[in-house]
Design a protein around this motif. Structure first.
Motif, PDB file in Angstrom:
ATOM      1  N   ASN A 141       0.850  -1.191   0.000  1.00 50.78           N
ATOM      2  CA  ASN A 141       0.000   0.000   0.000  1.00 50.78           C
ATOM      3  C   ASN A 141       0.888   1.244   0.000  1.00 50.78           C
ATOM      4  O   ASN A 141       2.120   1.153   0.069  1.00 50.78           O
ATOM      5  N   ASP A 157       1.269   3.473   2.271  1.00 50.78           N
ATOM      6  CA  ASP A 157       1.999   3.659   3.525  1.00 50.78           C
ATOM      7  C   ASP A 157       3.347   2.954   3.454  1.00 50.78           C
ATOM      8  O   ASP A 157       4.358   3.440   3.977  1.00 50.78           O
ATOM      9  N   GLU A 158       3.373   1.770   2.805  1.00 46.67           N
ATOM     10  CA  GLU A 158       4.630   1.044   2.649  1.00 46.67           C
ATOM     11  C   GLU A 158       5.573   1.801   1.722  1.00 46.67           C
ATOM     12  O   GLU A 158       6.786   1.850   1.945  1.00 46.67           O
ATOM     13  N   ALA A 193       5.694   5.008   1.406  1.00 51.57           N
ATOM     14  CA  ALA A 193       6.217   6.116   2.206  1.00 51.57           C
ATOM     15  C   ALA A 193       7.261   5.633   3.209  1.00 51.57           C
ATOM     16  O   ALA A 193       8.282   6.284   3.426  1.00 51.57           O
ATOM     17  N   ARG A 194       7.000   4.470   3.832  1.00 52.12           N
ATOM     18  CA  ARG A 194       7.951   3.937   4.811  1.00 52.12           C
ATOM     19  C   ARG A 194       9.298   3.643   4.176  1.00 52.12           C
ATOM     20  O   ARG A 194      10.360   3.924   4.752  1.00 52.12           O
ATOM     21  N   ARG A 219      -9.536   7.336  -0.422  1.00 52.61           N
ATOM     22  CA  ARG A 219      -8.832   6.696   0.696  1.00 52.61           C
ATOM     23  C   ARG A 219      -9.845   6.220   1.731  1.00 52.61           C
ATOM     24  O   ARG A 219     -10.805   6.932   2.056  1.00 52.61           O
ATOM     25  N   GLU A 262      -7.538   8.307   8.629  1.00 51.74           N
ATOM     26  CA  GLU A 262      -7.326   7.759   7.294  1.00 51.74           C
ATOM     27  C   GLU A 262      -6.740   6.361   7.369  1.00 51.74           C
ATOM     28  O   GLU A 262      -5.828   6.079   8.134  1.00 51.74           O
ATOM     29  N   SER A 264      -4.984   2.864   5.370  1.00 50.66           N
ATOM     30  CA  SER A 264      -3.839   2.693   4.473  1.00 50.66           C
ATOM     31  C   SER A 264      -4.261   2.266   3.074  1.00 50.66           C
ATOM     32  O   SER A 264      -3.434   2.217   2.173  1.00 50.66           O
ATOM     33  N   TYR A 269      -6.528   2.545  -0.474  1.00 48.13           N
ATOM     34  CA  TYR A 269      -7.297   3.373  -1.401  1.00 48.13           C
ATOM     35  C   TYR A 269      -8.209   2.445  -2.193  1.00 48.13           C
ATOM     36  O   TYR A 269      -7.801   1.351  -2.601  1.00 48.13           O
TER      37      TYR A 269
END
Length: 790
Positions: free
Chosen positions: A370, A372-373, A375-376, A427, A442, A444, A446
């Motif tokens: 996703n 978030d991953e 971004a991480r 999202r 929010e 993770s 979409y």
């Protein structure tokens, strides 16, 4: 520029890069490239130095082992250097090593008319951990040290003493006055998973792999932290010894085992290179089922005198070799990020990679989970990335090599419109409910809002509907579903049951027999159990187990379809978020139409019936009041209100004077209760929930029913390894029919583990926790004893 100058420049660059990698790997425990990339650089440097021996210097990485000791620990000088091993990557590399050993020992290598002398080798897995030295004086552990640079390591005595399988005092008798034991400290897979869960829950740093976790745990300045980590030690040899040991590698290790030092359970003796290769292949096949990570196999000449005769190179012994498995991690370039749409509308990023071979398979795509991953990882298109592939697991992007990021790298953006149907991408929102309020955040994920109007979602929904664990429509694979949707023959799962012979036979790849087979398979699937049908619908967050809970507890599709979220939370393992997903799915008009069409077209549900007796009159008035999440009304207050008024209606109508008479109900709680029920929507909702509990027979005034006890009710079982006489699916069904819950992981609450051949980390965890373990034969005997027909 001359060839010598070019070689000198390249050698200088390689040494600098390898030194940097050594520092990150051995000192910082933060490797930036996979082992395979390091090995390539090292072999290139070896080859250049072999061509230009005049350029070899003592400080070259080829002339030493690793990095420097950390300054926080005391230094330990190794009296006998801790060397690393030469590597083999192909079978021919191992054969060349064997020929070299035979030559070094003056043995015949054989000819066209017969084989030569066969050398005996010790064989054991190459653990992926941290090399350490344990020094014993008069049988007492007096020091522990890391390998460091091979000559000087770090004093980690306090930490190694916390590792449970490291003996603080040797057992038995006859050990030398001075004995240096060498081996690997590692972290088993199960312990690694549990550690990362704990770290995530506490907001701490999670680890990329068990090797990093072991290194980070062993080199903590506070031994209490090390003691809390699931580390283990495995001995593979010795250093300095003041006395005699057995004359063979295997004999020496067996003697150490007799003194209480742990050695590999996979230790074996091989005669000749062919037996070595057979061992390598066997371990390779079982690699994923082992309870610990390995990256190859170590072969050592078994006879100690032969080892001494063969001697050492500057960096490695002539008598030992590590035969590595194909790399599970590799470097490659991220060419692009594309987005796929799943059956629930989730829009998932997928990495498109410059093709590279990992673990023997060419990889061009990898999951990113996703945004978030993304971004991480700090991922950008054009980055050099480390990808990992273990067994049959989908390749994953593990890390970005930031120092290799190009100037034109581009950020990754989620599309605003669905790449398949053009609908909006939104999202997800997570709603967390507590006393009197709901907090929205929010998620993770979409999602495309197009639902079944989106071809991707429609295809995936039908593929799921027909899958083996759902309606199990044999022969209805992905390609056929794509044809049915693309030709307009199927626009919902219900359309499958109206397909005619003439429509199917006209599709590409179909003839008379295949058409009749598909039509019959669809017909044969029209009598699913209620649990299979619920799972087949593809309700978000509802897997097989939740579908079984819904079917077993409520007993009928009619109850499940109308159940309110608050009522669903009375079922085991169904929280309010999942309950809301279930309720919203059945409240959706389009979903209602599809279900009605399925039933109208001949779908007949099996195993429907009454409410499970376990849930008859399961609700209590205090529990009901507590579930309403009224501010300042906790469980104790709810019990006082129920005791005073006896009914929900009485509580709703209670005035200030009535509430003042409730024991220990303070003014703030009384005002909160009155404000809550003065809101007509809250009072109506509470009455609606109560009415449904009464309708279903779950109300506190409903009739209690006798529960016929199932022999395994309340027990949790785990299946692991390969069952040869019965499939795991069948075993699971039989256990569930006896009342057991079949879980995917072992814990202290597990009642029994059924372990077939190839059982790995789950079996190890069961043994560690003292959980009862049955092999398949004993399991079948137990089932027969419980009256199960086999």
């Amino acid at each position: 520029m001359t060839d010598a100058q070019t070689a000198a420049n390249r050698i200088h660059a390689l040494r600098a890069e390898l030194d940097a990698h050594n520092h990150r790997y051995y000192v910082l425990d933060e490797p930036s490239v996979p082992d395979a990339e390091y090995d390539r650089l090292f072999r290139e440097l070896q080859a250049l130095e072999a061509e230009h021996p005049e350029l070899v210097t003592p400080e070259s990485p080829t002339q030493r082992v690793g990095g420097e000791a950390l300054s926080e620990f005391g230094e330990v000088r190794h009296e006998v250097p801790m060397l690393s091993l030469g590597n083999a990557f192909e079978e021919e590399d191992l054969r060349a090593f064997d020929r070299s050993v035979q030559g070094g020992l003056g043995l015949s290598a054989g000819d066209l008319f017969g084989g030569g002398a066969e050398v005996e080798y010790s064989c054991e897995p190459k653990l992926d951990g941290l090399a350490v030295s344990l020094l014993y004086r008069n049988g007492q552990l007096v020091r522990g040290a890391t390998r460091g640079d091979g000559s000087t390591g770090e004093d980690i005595s306090s930490n190694v003493r916390t590792i449970r399988n490291v003996p603080l005092k040797l057992q038995g008798e006859g050990w030398p006055e001075l004995l240096e034991v060498r081996g690997e400290v590692y972290m088993p897979k199960a312990g690694f998973d549990e550690l990362n869960v704990r770290q995530a829950e506490s907001g701490g740093k999670t680890f990329a792999n068990p090797r990093n976790a072991a290194a980070g745990s062993l080199r903590q300045l506070d031994p209490k932290i090390t003691a809390s980590r699931p580390l283990e030690f495995c001995c593979y040899g010795v250093g300095q010894v003041s006395g005699e040991l057995p004359a063979t590698q295997v004999g020496m290790l067996q003697q150490l085992k007799a003194w209480g030092v742990p050695i590999s359970r996979e230790l074996k003796l091989a005669k000749g290179v062919e037996q070595c290769l057979a061992y390598y292949r066997d371990i390779g096949e079982r690699r994923m089922d082992l309870p610990y990570d390995i990256d190859g196999v170590v072969f050592k000449v078994n006879n100690i005198e032969d080892q001494q005769q063969l001697g050492f190179r500057a960096r490695t012994p002539h008598w030992a070799l590590a035969h590595k498995f194909p790399a599970q991690e590799e470097l490659t370039e991220l060419l692009d990020v594309e987005f796929q749409v799943g059956r629930t509308g989730a829009v998932t990023p997928v990495a498109r990679l410059k093709p590279v071979k990992v673990a023997g398979v060419t990889v061009a795509n990898a999951t990113l989970h996703n945004m978030d991953e993304v971004a991480r990882l700090g991922l950008m298109i054009g980055d050099t990335v480390i990808i990992r592939r273990a067994g049959d697991v989908i390749p994953q992007v593990m890390q970005v090599v930031a120092e290799r990021r190009p100037a034109d790298a581009r950020p990754v953006h989620i599309p605003e419109q669905c790449p398949v149907c053009g609908s909006a991408v939104e999202r997800t929102q997570l709603v967390k409910r507590s006393k009197g309020k709901a907090t929205t955040s929010e998620g993770s994920v979409y999602r495309c809002v197009g639902r079944l109007a989106c071809a991707a979602q429609l295809k995936q929904a039908i593929i799921h509907f027909a899958s083996r664990r759902a309606l199990d429509i044999e022969g209805l694979g992905d390609k056929i579903v794509e044809q049915l949707v693309d030709t307009g023959l199927v626009a919902s799962p219900a359309d499958l049951f109206t397909l005619a012979y003439d429509q199917v036979v006209a599709l590409e790849g179909f003839a008379d027999l295949s058409t009749r087979n598909l039509i019959n398979a669809i017909k044969d699937s029209s009598k699913p159990t209620l649990a299979r049908f619920i799972y087949a619908l593809g309700i978000p967050d509802v897997g097989e187990e939740t579908a079984k809970v819904l079917a077993r507890a409520l007993g009928s599709l009619a109850r499940i379809r109308k159940a309110l979220p608050e009522v669903l939370t009375y079922l085991p393992d169904v929280g309010l978020e999942v309950a809301s997903e279930i309720h919203n799915f059945f409240a959706d008009e389009h979903n209602q139409q599809v279900i009605e069409a399925l039933l109208a077209r001949g779908l007949s549900l099996q195993e429907e019936g009454d409410l499970n007796p376990e849930f008859a009159a399961c609700a209590t008035l205090p529990g009901f009041i507590d579930k309403l999440n009224i501010p300042f009304i906790a469980a104790t207050g709810a019990e006082k209100l129920a005791a005073k008024f006896g009914t929900l209606e009485g509580i709703i109508k209670a005035d200030w004077l009535d509430l003042r008479q409730v024991e220990r109900l303070n003014e703030k709680a009384a005002k909160s209760l009155r404000d809550f029920f003065d809101n007509p929507a809250n009072a109506q909702r509470a009455a609606l929930i109560e009415a449904q509990l009464r309708e279903f027979g779950m109300h506190w005034e409903s009739e209690k029913k006798t529960i016929e006890g199932l022999p395994l009710a309340g027990q949790t079982w785990v299946l692991t390894g390969t069952l040869e006489l019965m499939s795991r699916d069948v075993a699971k069904e039989k256990l569930e029919a006896l009342g057991a819950k079949v879980a995917g992981s072992v814990s202290a609450r597990t009642h029994c583990v059924v372990a077939g051949p190839g059982a790995g980390s789950k079996l190890a965890k069961a043994n560690e926790l003292g959980v009862r373990v049955l092999d398949e034969e004993a399991f079948l005997v137990e089932l027969k004893g419980l009256g199960v027909a086999l």
